[in-house]
Design a protein around this motif. Structure first.
Motif, PDB file in Angstrom:
ATOM      1  N   GLU A   1       0.817  -1.113   0.034  1.00 48.56           N
ATOM      2  CA  GLU A   1       0.210   0.085  -0.080  1.00 48.56           C
ATOM      3  C   GLU A   1       0.842   1.211   0.126  1.00 48.56           C
ATOM      4  N   LEU A   2       0.663   2.021  -1.029  1.00 44.58           N
ATOM      5  CA  LEU A   2       1.373   3.242  -1.111  1.00 44.58           C
ATOM      6  C   LEU A   2       2.883   3.074  -1.162  1.00 44.58           C
ATOM      7  N   LEU A   3       3.462   1.938  -1.910  1.00 47.74           N
ATOM      8  CA  LEU A   3       4.585   1.379  -2.326  1.00 47.74           C
ATOM      9  C   LEU A   3       5.412   1.429  -0.715  1.00 47.74           C
ATOM     10  N   GLU A   4       4.695   0.894   0.452  1.00 47.07           N
ATOM     11  CA  GLU A   4       5.243   0.644   1.589  1.00 47.07           C
ATOM     12  C   GLU A   4       5.067  -0.524   1.900  1.00 47.07           C
ATOM     13  N   LEU A   5       6.201  -1.384   2.399  1.00 47.73           N
ATOM     14  CA  LEU A   5       6.112  -2.892   2.732  1.00 47.73           C
ATOM     15  C   LEU A   5       6.599  -3.047   4.247  1.00 47.73           C
ATOM     16  N   ARG A   6       5.603  -3.225   5.152  1.00 49.64           N
ATOM     17  CA  ARG A   6       5.791  -3.071   6.311  1.00 49.64           C
ATOM     18  C   ARG A   6       5.358  -4.620   7.053  1.00 49.64           C
ATOM     19  N   PHE A   7       6.313  -5.238   7.560  1.00 48.46           N
ATOM     20  CA  PHE A   7       5.764  -6.535   8.010  1.00 48.46           C
ATOM     21  C   PHE A   7       6.671  -7.039   9.232  1.00 48.46           C
ATOM     22  N   SER A   8       6.212  -8.203   9.806  1.00 47.90           N
ATOM     23  CA  SER A   8       6.996  -8.783  10.983  1.00 47.90           C
ATOM     24  C   SER A   8       7.216 -10.212  10.774  1.00 47.90           C
ATOM     25  N   PRO A   9       8.422 -10.917  10.655  1.00 49.84           N
ATOM     26  CA  PRO A   9       8.735 -12.072  10.209  1.00 49.84           C
ATOM     27  C   PRO A   9       8.146 -13.229  10.878  1.00 49.84           C
ATOM     28  N   GLU A  10       7.488 -12.800  12.332  1.00 47.13           N
ATOM     29  CA  GLU A  10       6.997 -13.771  13.208  1.00 47.13           C
ATOM     30  C   GLU A  10       5.651 -13.830  12.883  1.00 47.13           C
TER      31      GLU A  10
ATOM     32  N   SER B   1      12.070 -14.886   7.032  1.00 52.50           N
ATOM     33  CA  SER B   1      13.385 -14.682   7.759  1.00 52.50           C
ATOM     34  C   SER B   1      14.044 -13.244   8.026  1.00 52.50           C
ATOM     35  N   GLY B   2      12.978 -12.228   7.435  1.00 51.71           N
ATOM     36  CA  GLY B   2      13.237 -10.807   7.779  1.00 51.71           C
ATOM     37  C   GLY B   2      14.350 -10.085   6.661  1.00 51.71           C
ATOM     38  N   GLN B   3      14.563 -11.118   5.594  1.00 60.26           N
ATOM     39  CA  GLN B   3      15.355 -10.667   4.432  1.00 60.26           C
ATOM     40  C   GLN B   3      14.342 -10.733   3.026  1.00 60.26           C
ATOM     41  N   PRO B   4      13.776  -9.581   3.060  1.00 61.66           N
ATOM     42  CA  PRO B   4      12.477  -9.526   2.061  1.00 61.66           C
ATOM     43  C   PRO B   4      13.167  -9.494   0.511  1.00 61.66           C
ATOM     44  N   CYS B   5      12.605  -9.754  -0.254  1.00 58.96           N
ATOM     45  CA  CYS B   5      12.873  -9.768  -1.858  1.00 58.96           C
ATOM     46  C   CYS B   5      11.847  -8.902  -2.647  1.00 58.96           C
TER      47      CYS B   5
ATOM     48  N   PHE C   1      10.634   3.419  -2.552  1.00 62.97           N
ATOM     49  CA  PHE C   1       9.794   2.613  -1.816  1.00 62.97           C
ATOM     50  C   PHE C   1      10.078   2.531  -0.242  1.00 62.97           C
ATOM     51  N   LYS C   2       9.227   2.329   0.582  1.00 63.30           N
ATOM     52  CA  LYS C   2       9.726   2.094   1.988  1.00 63.30           C
ATOM     53  C   LYS C   2       9.632   0.588   2.696  1.00 63.30           C
ATOM     54  N   LEU C   3      10.628   0.371   3.519  1.00 60.45           N
ATOM     55  CA  LEU C   3      10.576  -0.917   4.014  1.00 60.45           C
ATOM     56  C   LEU C   3      10.631  -0.761   5.678  1.00 60.45           C
ATOM     57  N   ARG C   4      10.108  -1.664   6.247  1.00 63.65           N
ATOM     58  CA  ARG C   4      10.096  -1.669   7.898  1.00 63.65           C
ATOM     59  C   ARG C   4      10.147  -3.037   8.083  1.00 63.65           C
TER      60      ARG C   4
END
Length: 285
Positions: free
Chosen positions: A85-94, A169-173, A278-281
């Protein structure tokens, strides 16, 4: 006013609609109505015929496979998958729910890139040179063939080795594609355009990045692009970037840029010309 005067007044009102003495309807006889309706019928049929003829002549000038007028961009845009959403990728591996939609989106997007499908529909081309398919005089070379782009080229970001595309694993592609432009030759002297990614803020370190293919290039063999109708099986080349060690709980603004010896750098005011931001978190909860 006498009753006779009232009758004459009422009769005069109806005479404006139908006059029995002159056989006129709304002030015109049947012959007059016939002449005026015939005139408008012929007039509008003439206009319709002119419109159809004009459209027919215009369609004769169009090519079913190549746009007649092309406002070719000096610098084509870049786009990513998944877009978020809005070129933002926010996620928690767990937390699987925070990234599962991204993985499913990539699965769907990469389905046409499966090696078996590519082998059935596209050619195994010679790399590092343009795949030019010219017409022979008036004989159209259609449909144009396309070069294979196999999903396995993306290796760790193909979704074949890791179904989560590194999100677990917190190493997004992130997959990057260069927008299609008909007839564009994005390189010369055998040098393919390639992608480089960096943080938009100098004080933020992205850590190690892995590119797939390793040279991060859109190989020349996928160009030129001849259009959707002429090249029905065209497979757009991709570059995958994997973020190996992002800092947890930190917003990271990433900018990826295409580098080429024929594509002009995009203007700063156009954030999608030759680049994508884009944004990553990655969160720990």
């Amino acid at each position: 006013m006498s009753g006779k005067d009232e009758q004459q007044k009422d009769a005069g009102g109806w005479d404006n609609i139908w006059n029995p003495r002159t056989n006129e309807f709304l002030g015109r006889t049947a012959k007059s109505w016939g002449l005026i309706l015939s005139f408008y019928l012929v007039f509008y049929l003439f206009l319709a015929g002119m419109f159809v003829f004009t459209m027919y002549v215009m369609l004769l000038t169009l090519d079913d496979f190549t746009p007649t007028n092309q406002d070719r961009l000096v610098t084509p845009g870049l786009m990513i998958r998944p877009r978020g959403e809005l070129l933002e990728l926010r996620f928690s591996p767990e937390n699987t729910e925070t990234w599962d939609a991204h993985a499913q989106s990539l699965d769907t997007f990469l389905e046409p890139y499966n090696d078996i499908y590519q082998a059935q529909t596209n050619d195994d081309c010679v790399p590092d040179q343009f795949f030019i398919q010219e017409d022979s005089a008036e004989v159209r070379n259609h449909p144009k063939r396309s070069c294979q782009f196999n999903r396995t080229v993306l290796e760790e970001c193909s979704g074949l080795q890791d179904r989560s595309y590194g999100y677990q694993s917190g190493q997004p592609c992130v997959l990057i594609k260069l927008n299609r432009v008909i007839g564009m030759l994005p390189g010369k002297e055998g040098l393919s355009p390639y992608v480089t990614c960096a943080s938009k803020k100098e004080d933020v370190n992205l850590g190690q990045l892995a590119y797939f293919p390793s040279n991060a290039a859109f190989n020349l063999m996928y160009y030129p692009y001849y259009g959707k109708r002429a090249q029905v099986n065209y497979t757009q080349p991709l570059v995958a970037v994997k973020f190996m060690n992002l800092t947890m709980n930190q917003d990271v603004a990433v900018e990826c840029v295409v580098v080429s010896n024929t594509i002009a750098p995009g203007a700063e005011r156009d954030k999608f010309a030759g680049r994508v931001s884009f944004k990553l978190r990655v969160s720990d909860q």
